[in-house]
Design a protein around this motif. Structure first.
Motif, PDB file in Angstrom:
ATOM      1  N   ASN A  50       0.866  -1.186   0.000  1.00 21.60           N
ATOM      2  CA  ASN A  50       0.000   0.000   0.000  1.00 21.60           C
ATOM      3  C   ASN A  50       0.899   1.231   0.000  1.00 21.60           C
ATOM      4  OD1 ASN A  50      -1.706   2.232   0.688  1.00 21.60           O
ATOM      5  ND2 ASN A  50      -3.195   0.803   1.526  1.00 21.60           N
ATOM      6  N   ALA A 341      -3.608  -0.598  -3.759  1.00 19.61           N
ATOM      7  CA  ALA A 341      -2.355  -0.729  -4.525  1.00 19.61           C
ATOM      8  C   ALA A 341      -2.573  -1.405  -5.874  1.00 19.61           C
ATOM      9  CB  ALA A 341      -1.333  -1.515  -3.713  1.00 19.61           C
ATOM     10  N   GLU A 354      -9.802   7.341  -0.262  1.00 23.60           N
ATOM     11  CA  GLU A 354      -9.239   6.655   0.888  1.00 23.60           C
ATOM     12  C   GLU A 354      -9.315   7.590   2.087  1.00 23.60           C
ATOM     13  OE1 GLU A 354      -5.468   4.457   0.026  1.00 23.60           O
ATOM     14  OE2 GLU A 354      -5.725   5.284  -1.989  1.00 23.60           O
TER      15      GLU A 354
END
Length: 384
Positions: A50, A341, A354
């Motif tokens: 990530n 990712a 996010e």
């Protein structure tokens, strides 16, 4: 799942869905578990799990370095302030840009093939990645230490490559081994470290043993750490480790809304997230925990199906749920690693926002946006 359902509802209402959310407390706790197990070992985060800059800054502030496998990841490491001994450059097919950036940043290179010695910038620091040729307890696509894997050099080549590095004027720090990801059986690590011990007489003492990562989320870290330290001690070496998924997977949740249901040969709960937001179920057959954020008696087993025109676009199979209703929320757990990712713009789908959950950090707000949702214009902005 560590974030309260009410907080997840708030995030979905504020930022929309699909949405990746991360629990700052769980991210910190995972790092504490690693340090409690591995003690003085140097920790490098495998950024591919990530690469969100907010998460990277948090890890960097905690003294964690970065393992990078692309020019873009090296650029992210530099942006958050990492340099020198804080950066590893890994990968089986490094580009000229990676060698140049790594040299400029003073990074350590992980040599993946014998021919790479001649490609390193002058006076580089390097580790030699060894493939122990093991069958390990994970999906074939994740088994990087298998004999047929593209990664690393053979045990027989390792002493020769260490010597070639020294002869070329580089600093040969030691050995690197990473046998895979999401490994279920801790004995796989014992076997890998045992294979490395076969090299002790030929290599002599080494400065560093990098034991990689790949531990399953429920792995006995203390047991693995004991084996890793024993191997490092045999070489007289400092121990380095490279957790990726272990640090971020459980901190992350993918929130998705129910679009509707469909009953054909199976019961489908249709949602607004799919393979473009969480590829692991389709790519690796990964099973992620699914939590409905609505109440009611369980009605049946459902397949959680996304919107893509692909039969494999399923986030989970045979999940027992209360009767799904349009607009209700599902929380897909362990999505902090390889969710965002690996997200894609396939079908010109905009990648999700996010958000970081850190109650009490900001007055009146538990949520911090850390990536905005893309627009269709963002998706095609680079096209001519």
């Amino acid at each position: 799942m560590t974030i309260p359902p009410a907080a997840l509802q708030t995030a979905a209402e504020r930022f929309g869905t699909p949405l990746y959310v991360y629990d700052a407390a769980e991210l910190d706790a995972a790092l504490l578990r690693v340090r409690a197990a591995f003690g003085a070992a140097r920790v490098y985060y495998a950024m591919k799990a990530n690469p969100n800059l907010t998460l990277l800054r948090r890890l960097h502030a905690a003294g964690v370095g970065f393992e990078c496998v692309s020019p873009g990841e090296l650029a992210r490491a530099e942006v958050v302030g990492a340099s020198g001994a804080q950066i590893l450059v890994n990968g089986p097919a490094k580009s000229d840009a990676e060698y140049a950036a790594g040299a400029r940043l003073g990074a350590t290179f992980i040599v993946d093939r014998e021919e790479e010695v001649a490609l390193l910038p002058p006076q580089s620091q390097a580790l030699v990645r060894v493939n122990p040729a093991l069958a390990v307890s994970t999906h074939d696509h994740l088994a990087t230490g298998a004999a047929g894997s593209k990664f690393g050099i053979t045990l027989q080549q390792a002493p020769r490559v260490l010597e070639a590095l020294r002869a070329a004027g580089h600093t040969a720090l030691g050995l690197h081994v990473h046998i895979g990801s999401a490994i279920r059986d801790a004995h796989d690590f014992t076997a890998a470290f045992g294979r490395l011990s076969e090299l002790r007489e030929e290599t002599g003492p080494l400065a560093v043993l990098d034991a990689g990562g790949g531990w399953g989320l429920d792995a006995d870290l203390h047991g693995i750490a004991r084996e890793a330290w024993a191997a490092a001690t045999a070489f007289g070496a400092e121990l380095w480790v490279e957790p990726g998924r272990y640090l971020v997977a459980r901190a992350g949740t993918l929130l998705t809304r129910v679009v509707g249901t469909k009953r054909t040969g199976r019961n489908f709960c249709l949602v607004d997230a799919g393979m473009t937001e969480l590829l692991r179920p389709m790519l690796y057959g990964a099973a992620h925990p699914v939590t409905p954020l609505w109440d009611g008696p369980e009605t049946a087993d459902w397949d959680i199906a996304g919107p893509a025109c692909e039969s494999g676009d399923l986030l989970a199979r045979d999940i027992s749920l209360p009767q799904p209703r349009r607009g209700e929320l599902l929380a897909i757990g362990e999505a902090g690693a390889y969710g965002a990712a690996m997200s894609s713009t396939y079908l010109t789908r905009s990648r999700p926002a996010e958000a970081l959950y850190e109650p009490g950090r900001h007055s009146g707000a538990d949520w911090t946006p850390i990536r905005r949702r893309e627009t269709p214009q963002d998706v095609w902005a680079a096209e001519i």
